[in-house]
Design a protein around this motif. Structure first.
Motif, mmCIF file in Angstrom:
data_model
loop_
_atom_site.group_PDB
_atom_site.id
_atom_site.type_symbol
_atom_site.label_atom_id
_atom_site.label_comp_id
_atom_site.label_asym_id
_atom_site.label_seq_id
_atom_site.Cartn_x
_atom_site.Cartn_y
_atom_site.Cartn_z
ATOM 1 N N HIS A 137 2.837 9.039 4.262
ATOM 2 C CA HIS A 137 3.484 7.840 4.762
ATOM 3 C C HIS A 137 2.481 6.823 5.283
ATOM 4 O O HIS A 137 2.849 5.729 5.674
ATOM 5 N N GLY A 178 6.925 -5.344 -1.554
ATOM 6 C CA GLY A 178 6.362 -3.997 -1.498
ATOM 7 C C GLY A 178 5.090 -3.929 -0.686
ATOM 8 O O GLY A 178 4.770 -4.837 0.072
ATOM 9 N N SER A 179 4.358 -2.836 -0.852
ATOM 10 C CA SER A 179 3.106 -2.670 -0.111
ATOM 11 C C SER A 179 2.027 -3.554 -0.730
ATOM 12 O O SER A 179 2.137 -3.959 -1.892
ATOM 13 N N SER A 207 -0.811 -2.993 -2.010
ATOM 14 C CA SER A 207 -1.483 -2.489 -3.208
ATOM 15 C C SER A 207 -0.531 -2.219 -4.368
ATOM 16 O O SER A 207 -0.952 -1.766 -5.423
ATOM 17 N N SER A 208 0.759 -2.513 -4.188
ATOM 18 C CA SER A 208 1.725 -2.165 -5.227
ATOM 19 C C SER A 208 1.876 -3.271 -6.269
ATOM 20 O O SER A 208 1.570 -4.442 -6.025
ATOM 21 N N PRO A 224 1.843 3.537 0.721
ATOM 22 C CA PRO A 224 2.966 2.647 0.402
ATOM 23 C C PRO A 224 4.245 2.901 1.200
ATOM 24 O O PRO A 224 4.911 1.949 1.587
ATOM 25 N N THR A 225 4.590 4.139 1.454
ATOM 26 C CA THR A 225 5.827 4.391 2.188
ATOM 27 C C THR A 225 5.738 3.895 3.631
ATOM 28 O O THR A 225 6.750 3.522 4.218
ATOM 29 N N GLN A 226 4.537 3.847 4.186
ATOM 30 C CA GLN A 226 4.368 3.335 5.549
ATOM 31 C C GLN A 226 4.803 1.874 5.619
ATOM 32 O O GLN A 226 5.470 1.468 6.573
ATOM 33 N N TYR A 227 4.457 1.096 4.604
ATOM 34 C CA TYR A 227 4.843 -0.311 4.592
ATOM 35 C C TYR A 227 6.356 -0.459 4.489
ATOM 36 O O TYR A 227 6.946 -1.348 5.090
ATOM 37 N N THR A 228 6.990 0.425 3.727
ATOM 38 C CA THR A 228 8.449 0.395 3.608
ATOM 39 C C THR A 228 9.085 0.706 4.956
ATOM 40 O O THR A 228 10.019 0.018 5.383
ATOM 41 N N GLU A 270 7.741 0.260 7.928
ATOM 42 C CA GLU A 270 7.473 -0.860 8.832
ATOM 43 C C GLU A 270 8.406 -2.029 8.557
ATOM 44 O O GLU A 270 8.949 -2.636 9.480
ATOM 45 N N GLU A 271 8.614 -2.356 7.270
ATOM 46 C CA GLU A 271 9.495 -3.468 6.925
ATOM 47 C C GLU A 271 10.932 -3.156 7.323
ATOM 48 O O GLU A 271 11.639 -4.023 7.848
#
Length: 117
Positions: A38, A88-89, A91-92, A41-45, A47-48
């Protein structure tokens, strides 16, 4: 959060799957590892979702997509859907996002937003 969400109008729930380059690849020597943490990429999801005030979950899949569920007031769920489709994140690269099972719900099934493993 449930009381706050109800005050904002109808509650919605939607499932999603994001396709593209949505999981981080780290290269260590000649070995490429898919990082299922997390902190990427999932961390950014997460947080958003918290910033927007929605609840639910996110998970990296073995097929290289990101899947999950979002619940909350309709306007906030729509804002999250837009973010999942267009931002998205950092880097995505999002090729497409599929949404399914979108429906009005009487109450939230989650108390926060988390990463599933």
């Amino acid at each position: 959060m449930a009381g706050l969400a109800k005050a904002s109008g109808a509650l919605k729930s939607v499932d999603y799957e994001v396709f593209g380059r949505v999981q981080v690849m780290l290269v260590v020597g000649v070995l490429a590892l898919t990082v299922l943490s997390h902190y990427f990429p999932t961390q950014y999801t997460e947080e958003e979702a918290r910033k927007l005030g929605v609840v639910g979950w996110v998970k990296n899949t073995s097929q290289g997509t990101v899947t999950g569920q979002v619940q909350g007031p309709e306007d906030k769920v729509n804002a999250m859907k837009s973010w999942l489709s267009k931002v998205g994140s950092p880097s995505s690269r999002i090729d497409r996002t599929n949404f399914s099972n979108e429906k009005e719900i009487p109450k939230l099934d989650f108390s926060g937003f988390s990463t599933r493993y």
